[in-house]
Design an enzyme around this catalytic site. Sequence first.
Site, short mmCIF file in Angstrom:
data_model
loop_
_atom_site.label_atom_id
_atom_site.label_comp_id
_atom_site.label_asym_id
_atom_site.label_seq_id
_atom_site.Cartn_x
_atom_site.Cartn_y
_atom_site.Cartn_z
N GLU A 9 4.06 3.70 -11.05
CA GLU A 9 2.76 3.26 -10.54
C GLU A 9 1.98 4.36 -9.83
O GLU A 9 1.71 4.26 -8.64
CB GLU A 9 2.97 2.11 -9.54
CG GLU A 9 3.65 0.90 -10.12
CD GLU A 9 4.08 -0.10 -9.05
OE1 GLU A 9 4.19 -1.28 -9.40
OE2 GLU A 9 4.30 0.29 -7.90
N GLY B 99 -1.08 6.35 -8.38
CA GLY B 99 -2.48 6.10 -8.05
C GLY B 99 -3.15 7.43 -7.73
O GLY B 99 -3.89 8.00 -8.53
N TYR C 223 -8.16 6.65 -2.11
CA TYR C 223 -8.12 6.16 -0.74
C TYR C 223 -9.26 6.66 0.13
O TYR C 223 -9.11 6.76 1.35
CB TYR C 223 -6.75 6.47 -0.09
CG TYR C 223 -5.59 5.99 -0.93
CD1 TYR C 223 -5.35 4.64 -1.11
CD2 TYR C 223 -4.77 6.90 -1.59
CE1 TYR C 223 -4.31 4.20 -1.92
CE2 TYR C 223 -3.72 6.47 -2.40
CZ TYR C 223 -3.50 5.12 -2.56
OH TYR C 223 -2.48 4.67 -3.36
N CYS D 14 -20.41 7.56 15.70
CA CYS D 14 -20.31 7.60 17.15
C CYS D 14 -18.84 7.55 17.56
O CYS D 14 -18.36 6.55 18.10
CB CYS D 14 -21.06 6.43 17.76
SG CYS D 14 -22.76 6.41 17.24
N ARG E 268 -9.26 8.86 5.92
CA ARG E 268 -7.89 9.40 5.93
C ARG E 268 -7.61 10.40 7.05
O ARG E 268 -6.53 10.38 7.63
CB ARG E 268 -7.53 9.99 4.57
CG ARG E 268 -7.43 8.89 3.48
CD ARG E 268 -6.84 9.41 2.18
NE ARG E 268 -5.45 9.81 2.32
CZ ARG E 268 -5.03 11.05 2.38
NH1 ARG E 268 -5.87 12.06 2.26
NH2 ARG E 268 -3.75 11.33 2.55
C1 PLP Z 1 0.26 2.45 -2.92
C2 PLP Z 1 1.22 2.06 -3.94
C3 PLP Z 1 1.31 2.78 -5.13
C4 PLP Z 1 0.50 4.03 -5.41
O1 PLP Z 1 0.79 5.05 -4.52
P1 PLP Z 1 0.18 6.52 -4.78
O2 PLP Z 1 0.65 7.30 -3.61
O3 PLP Z 1 -1.30 6.37 -4.82
O4 PLP Z 1 0.71 6.99 -6.08
C5 PLP Z 1 2.19 2.33 -6.09
N1 PLP Z 1 2.95 1.23 -5.89
C6 PLP Z 1 2.89 0.51 -4.74
C7 PLP Z 1 3.72 -0.68 -4.59
C8 PLP Z 1 2.03 0.89 -3.74
O5 PLP Z 1 1.99 0.20 -2.61
#
Ligand code: PLP
Length: 494
Positions: free
Chosen positions: A330, A332, A451, A421, A390
Amino acid sequence: MTQQTKRAASPLAPAWLAVPEDLNALPEPIWAGGVERDNDGVLAVDGLSVTALKEQFGTPLFVMDESDFRSRARAFKHAFDEAFADICGGVDVYYAGKSFLCTAVAAWVAEEGLRLDTCSGGELAVAARAGIKGENLGLHGNNKSDAEISRALDMELGRIVVDSLDELERVAKIASARGGRAKVMLRLTPGVHAHTHEFIATAHEDQKFGLSMAEDSTEQAGLSAAEEAVAAATSYSSIELLGLHCHIGSQIFEPDGFALAAQKLLVFLAAMQEKYSITLPELDLGGGYGIAYTPVDTPRPPAEIATAMAAVVRSTCAELGITAPRISIEPGRAIVGSTTFTLYEVGTLKTVRVDAPASGSGKTAETADKNVTHPRRYVSVDGGMSDNARPVLYDADYSAILASRTSSAAPQLSRVVGKHCESGDIVVRDVYLPEDVAAGDLLAVPGTGAYCWALSSNYNYLARPGVVAVRDGNARLIVRGETEEDLLNRDMGV
Ligand SMILES: *Cc1c(COP(=O)(O)O)cnc(C)c1O
């Protein structure tokens, strides 16, 4: 290239920050593939200059390189498919939508052969509008509402990742009341915490996510919460237990942590299959692959991570004598993070004199002299913590460059700050920018694809910026920026 005056590092700069050889350069691998300076020295994406983008869309603006997004998505899919081909016939890559999601991006993800990971009803709504098939969607979250669970079942989601025993029971009940079956993965906490350059392993977890694998994690002696969930899931006729899931953290560079987690989950998976006479056909190893925000970050290419993880899955399955489950991941940040920079216009400038830092203090360099002060220039831009939370949330480091022109002026230690502010409203804590940066110049902050827009707010009634996608020299808004009318839209009046 322009000739710059060499300048010694500022004693106020953190030890990791070197004075760049060339302030106009775009250091790899921080920038998207299509970003370079045009013949006039103006930063451009696929030949489209930031001055033209500013003219058309204003600032602040998220500028996304669409081809770069697509090629990073493909790279993950390809690298993992290759590495795992002989183990489980390939890998399902779920793009983690929470990092950045809109319908256009959801569509690109599907077009590139990836699936989509969501974590709320709102994200499911985006996926539905983008026309993503339910079977290619996952739903996460530690506190899904009944409505979200029902929606997932309506959409016939490929997987609901269940986070607790409570939730397992709720999903089972809702599915049963509908006369259907829910496809479920169980999120486990393997006790592996990967940090940027190392990982630590602990038996017990003290966090809200997941089912503990520690044996004394429930009232029932000797049974882990994870095992209790497996046992319960197999007993519900309305649950189809697909397999196990873990996600060990974010912004991780070394593959060791992923490999250790994979090994722990496989050992557990094999034990559960044997003990409960079941088959768990799937194993999701989460996301968390790191990217470069500054020149000192050293991300690994997807192929390197995939190979390391495949080696562990291959050998562990052989040792355990089990058929390897279908692997999914997964990512991101590693797909979207580097595709995008934020374009800001410079406003006010201010230089403050700062006492030399005490030796070895915090993030700063060693040199110190109590009687000497050093300049730090504050460069204010027209956004800030509302478009990039961030730095405030995680003390995250970024970099920045002068984008609307090149400069041969000397480097000056600068801090890029927003217009909110809040004294903590920092966009880039430490960066060398040319001394002649002035109001009206454009600055670009790379690595803001993940993010940033996703976490944006309307603090101080600032309108959230739009996101423009550039491809083949054409720009199109994929999310428009907010207007003053948007800001007042939900205000019910006097
Ligand atoms: C946030 C998250 C991701 C993605 O994380 P990255 O650091 O953006 O790759 C994948 N799986 C789960 C369950 C998450 O909470």
